[in-house]
Design a protein around this motif. Structure first.
Motif, mmCIF file in Angstrom:
data_model
loop_
_atom_site.group_PDB
_atom_site.id
_atom_site.type_symbol
_atom_site.label_atom_id
_atom_site.label_comp_id
_atom_site.label_asym_id
_atom_site.label_seq_id
_atom_site.Cartn_x
_atom_site.Cartn_y
_atom_site.Cartn_z
ATOM 1 N N SER A 2 0.785 -1.046 -0.031
ATOM 2 C CA SER A 2 -0.030 0.065 -0.324
ATOM 3 C C SER A 2 0.787 1.417 0.043
ATOM 4 O O SER A 2 2.189 1.136 0.193
ATOM 5 C CB SER A 2 -0.881 -0.084 1.373
ATOM 6 N N LYS A 3 0.330 2.388 -0.261
ATOM 7 C CA LYS A 3 1.072 3.447 -0.437
ATOM 8 C C LYS A 3 1.206 4.011 1.032
ATOM 9 O O LYS A 3 0.408 3.858 1.721
ATOM 10 C CB LYS A 3 0.500 4.627 -1.256
ATOM 11 N N ALA A 4 2.353 4.978 1.272
ATOM 12 C CA ALA A 4 2.839 5.418 2.417
ATOM 13 C C ALA A 4 1.881 6.501 2.764
ATOM 14 O O ALA A 4 0.996 7.171 1.883
ATOM 15 C CB ALA A 4 4.047 5.926 2.375
ATOM 16 N N ALA A 5 1.529 6.637 4.122
ATOM 17 C CA ALA A 5 0.545 7.754 4.554
ATOM 18 C C ALA A 5 1.321 8.921 5.233
ATOM 19 O O ALA A 5 2.371 8.446 6.056
ATOM 20 C CB ALA A 5 -0.539 7.226 5.438
ATOM 21 N N GLU A 6 0.935 10.109 5.299
ATOM 22 C CA GLU A 6 1.285 11.342 5.945
ATOM 23 C C GLU A 6 0.690 11.139 7.447
ATOM 24 O O GLU A 6 -0.382 10.871 7.292
ATOM 25 C CB GLU A 6 1.144 12.708 5.438
ATOM 26 N N ILE A 7 1.394 11.216 8.413
ATOM 27 C CA ILE A 7 0.886 11.079 9.743
ATOM 28 C C ILE A 7 0.991 12.726 10.489
ATOM 29 O O ILE A 7 2.040 13.206 10.197
ATOM 30 C CB ILE A 7 1.827 10.397 10.803
ATOM 31 N N GLY A 32 6.150 8.333 3.489
ATOM 32 C CA GLY A 32 7.509 7.646 3.322
ATOM 33 C C GLY A 32 8.691 7.918 3.855
ATOM 34 O O GLY A 32 9.653 7.891 3.661
ATOM 35 N N THR A 33 8.394 8.830 5.053
ATOM 36 C CA THR A 33 9.597 9.095 5.912
ATOM 37 C C THR A 33 9.992 8.073 6.815
ATOM 38 O O THR A 33 9.290 7.497 7.555
ATOM 39 C CB THR A 33 9.196 10.564 6.864
ATOM 40 N N TYR A 34 11.362 8.200 7.155
ATOM 41 C CA TYR A 34 11.832 7.363 8.175
ATOM 42 C C TYR A 34 11.988 8.133 9.403
ATOM 43 O O TYR A 34 12.929 8.940 9.395
ATOM 44 C CB TYR A 34 13.106 6.466 8.128
ATOM 45 N N CYS A 35 11.170 8.107 10.183
ATOM 46 C CA CYS A 35 11.079 9.214 11.622
ATOM 47 C C CYS A 35 11.387 8.493 12.875
ATOM 48 O O CYS A 35 10.950 7.451 13.091
ATOM 49 C CB CYS A 35 9.524 9.599 11.730
ATOM 50 N N CYS A 36 12.378 8.840 13.404
ATOM 51 C CA CYS A 36 12.854 8.433 14.850
ATOM 52 C C CYS A 36 12.471 9.516 16.137
ATOM 53 O O CYS A 36 12.494 10.492 15.845
ATOM 54 C CB CYS A 36 14.256 8.410 15.080
ATOM 55 N N LEU A 37 11.412 8.839 17.035
ATOM 56 C CA LEU A 37 11.359 9.659 18.079
ATOM 57 C C LEU A 37 12.347 9.263 19.030
ATOM 58 O O LEU A 37 12.468 8.299 19.471
ATOM 59 C CB LEU A 37 9.985 9.164 18.782
ATOM 60 N N LEU A 38 13.178 10.311 19.401
ATOM 61 C CA LEU A 38 14.119 10.191 20.059
ATOM 62 C C LEU A 38 14.256 10.877 21.453
ATOM 63 O O LEU A 38 13.673 12.086 21.590
ATOM 64 C CB LEU A 38 15.371 10.545 19.381
ATOM 65 N N THR A 189 5.942 4.616 5.517
ATOM 66 C CA THR A 189 6.185 5.599 6.561
ATOM 67 C C THR A 189 6.683 4.688 7.788
ATOM 68 O O THR A 189 5.867 3.803 8.176
ATOM 69 C CB THR A 189 5.159 6.689 7.015
ATOM 70 N N PHE A 190 7.834 4.780 8.174
ATOM 71 C CA PHE A 190 8.260 4.423 9.486
ATOM 72 C C PHE A 190 8.461 5.147 10.726
ATOM 73 O O PHE A 190 9.111 6.272 10.487
ATOM 74 C CB PHE A 190 9.713 3.555 9.258
ATOM 75 N N VAL A 191 7.859 4.801 11.719
ATOM 76 C CA VAL A 191 8.052 5.613 13.076
ATOM 77 C C VAL A 191 8.646 4.815 14.305
ATOM 78 O O VAL A 191 8.130 3.839 14.346
ATOM 79 C CB VAL A 191 6.673 6.350 13.457
ATOM 80 N N HIS A 192 9.867 4.931 14.572
ATOM 81 C CA HIS A 192 10.611 4.444 15.399
ATOM 82 C C HIS A 192 11.266 4.926 16.543
ATOM 83 O O HIS A 192 11.854 6.025 16.506
ATOM 84 C CB HIS A 192 12.051 4.187 14.482
ATOM 85 N N VAL A 193 10.945 4.311 17.554
ATOM 86 C CA VAL A 193 11.153 4.853 18.939
ATOM 87 C C VAL A 193 12.313 4.452 19.666
ATOM 88 O O VAL A 193 12.853 3.161 19.424
ATOM 89 C CB VAL A 193 10.027 4.546 19.945
#
Length: 361
Positions: A2-7, A32-38, A189-193
């Motif tokens: 599936s296509k990536a979604a903006e969050i 489509g972003t690789y986002c890290c919550l740091l 989209t990846f969201v990675h803690v």
């Protein structure tokens, strides 16, 4: 896929009784972003991830995935998939049935779901182990199976809660590269803690530094590294010295300020006389040299020397500055060694002193 979604996280808070875990944060994570919550433990990053997933009820605010407000949707209806820190694999099922489990819950026929599960295991290079149980796998292999199980639902966003924390240091680095490759090839989209600065720097297109339930900075890793927004970010990323003082005056594009009980320094910019000020100086931009422009150096006493292979870390104390870090190359140190207890002159260029912002309380 599936296509990536903006969050889109809009003024979201999470309150547990009298404790605020997440305090009115707003954040756009492009598709489509690789986002890290740091951030450190207890800063609100996992609560934020769990609210995106729907595993945690939002106290106030909204979360949008693509064009849909998903605030009140159950996890299965959001188009997200979550990979937990513990992997949470079923010990009594083989890998195919572990990966196919969510499709079974959705009523997908046995042959179709097993075929899809095999395709996902193949993507993770785990198809040769398809009939094994989780206990027969290494930590890295279990992680691949957990990823396959999360991705089989064809999510628009994959949410990862400290996915590398259980792995040994060498495997961590290898799996980091695998995750980045996987995200690039899937395009979702990846969201990675994570609480690891190194992990976030290596993986993310967007680093979101959190502290005390709030966002201190959300930017590309290079921006966070080179131009930290606040004293917290500069200290947490660990590559800047933070020096605090009070502004004496501003003239000719420079702010001159005094450190309590100590020296006077300068930085490019403007600030009101009498205002509190924090500046950051990159640890690797400081040199041992007596030749410094006024306000861009001081003399300090070496309190500790740490050998790091290609570089040496010096800890220096000066008037009003208890702990100032200098990173020098092993070659520079060998050519001109210094010793604990020695007084040394330090200098840096005027454009290496950055005035830091402050979060509005």
């Amino acid at each position: 896929m599936s296509k990536a979604a903006e969050i889109d996280i809009v003024s979201v808070s999470k309150v547990y009784g009298t404790a605020t875990a997440v305090d009115t944060i707003s954040l756009k994570i492009p598709a489509g972003t690789y986002c890290c919550l740091l951030g450190p433990s207890g800063c609100g990053k996992t609560s934020t991830l769990r609210m995106i997933a729907g595993h945690e009820v939002i106290s106030s605010g909204d979360i949008r995935l693509g064009n849909t407000v998903v605030t009140d949707f159950p996890p299965a209806k959001r188009g997200t998939a979550m990979m937990f820190q513990s992997y949470a694999l079923f010990p009594h099922l083989d890998l195919i049935d572990n990966v196919a489990f969510s499709l079974k819950m959705k009523g997908v026929g046995k042959e179709e779901r097993r075929a899809k599960a095999m395709a996902m295991l193949k993507l993770m290079q785990m198809d040769a182990y398809a009939t094994r149980r989780p206990a027969q796998l290494s930590g890295g292999q279990q992680q691949r199976v957990a990823l396959a199980r999360a991705l089989i639902t064809d999510p628009e966003a994959l949410l990862l809660d400290e996915p590398l924390s259980a792995l040994d240091p060498f495997l961590k680095i290898r799996m980091r590269a695998e995750l980045k490759k996987l995200q690039t090839s899937l395009g979702i989209t990846f969201v990675h803690v994570t609480h690891s600065q190194e992990e976030a720097m290596a993986l993310a297109d967007l680093i979101v530094v959190m502290n005390d339930g709030r966002i201190e900075q959300a930017a590309h890793p290079r921006t966070v590294f080179e131009r930290p927004a606040t004293a917290f970010v500069a200290r947490f990323m660990g590559d800047h010295n933070v020096v605090s003082g009070r502004v004496a005056n501003s003239s000719k594009g420079f702010v001159h300020f005094d450190i309590p009980g100590g020296i006077s320094l300068a930085a490019a910019g403007h600030a009101e006389a009498g205002a509190a000020i924090d500046i950051a100086i990159r640890t690797d931009r400081v040199r041992i040299s007596g030749a410094s422009a006024a306000g861009f150096g001081f003399t300090g006493v070496v309190s500790n020397i740490e050998y790091r292979g290609a570089s040496i870390k010096l800890s220096v104390a000066g008037a009003g500055i208890d702990d100032f870090t200098v990173i020098v190359s092993d070659q520079a140190f060998d050519e001109k060694p210094v010793f604990v207890g020695e007084a040394i002159p330090l200098a840096w260029d005027s454009n290496d002193a950055i005035i830091l912002g402050r979060l509005n309380s």
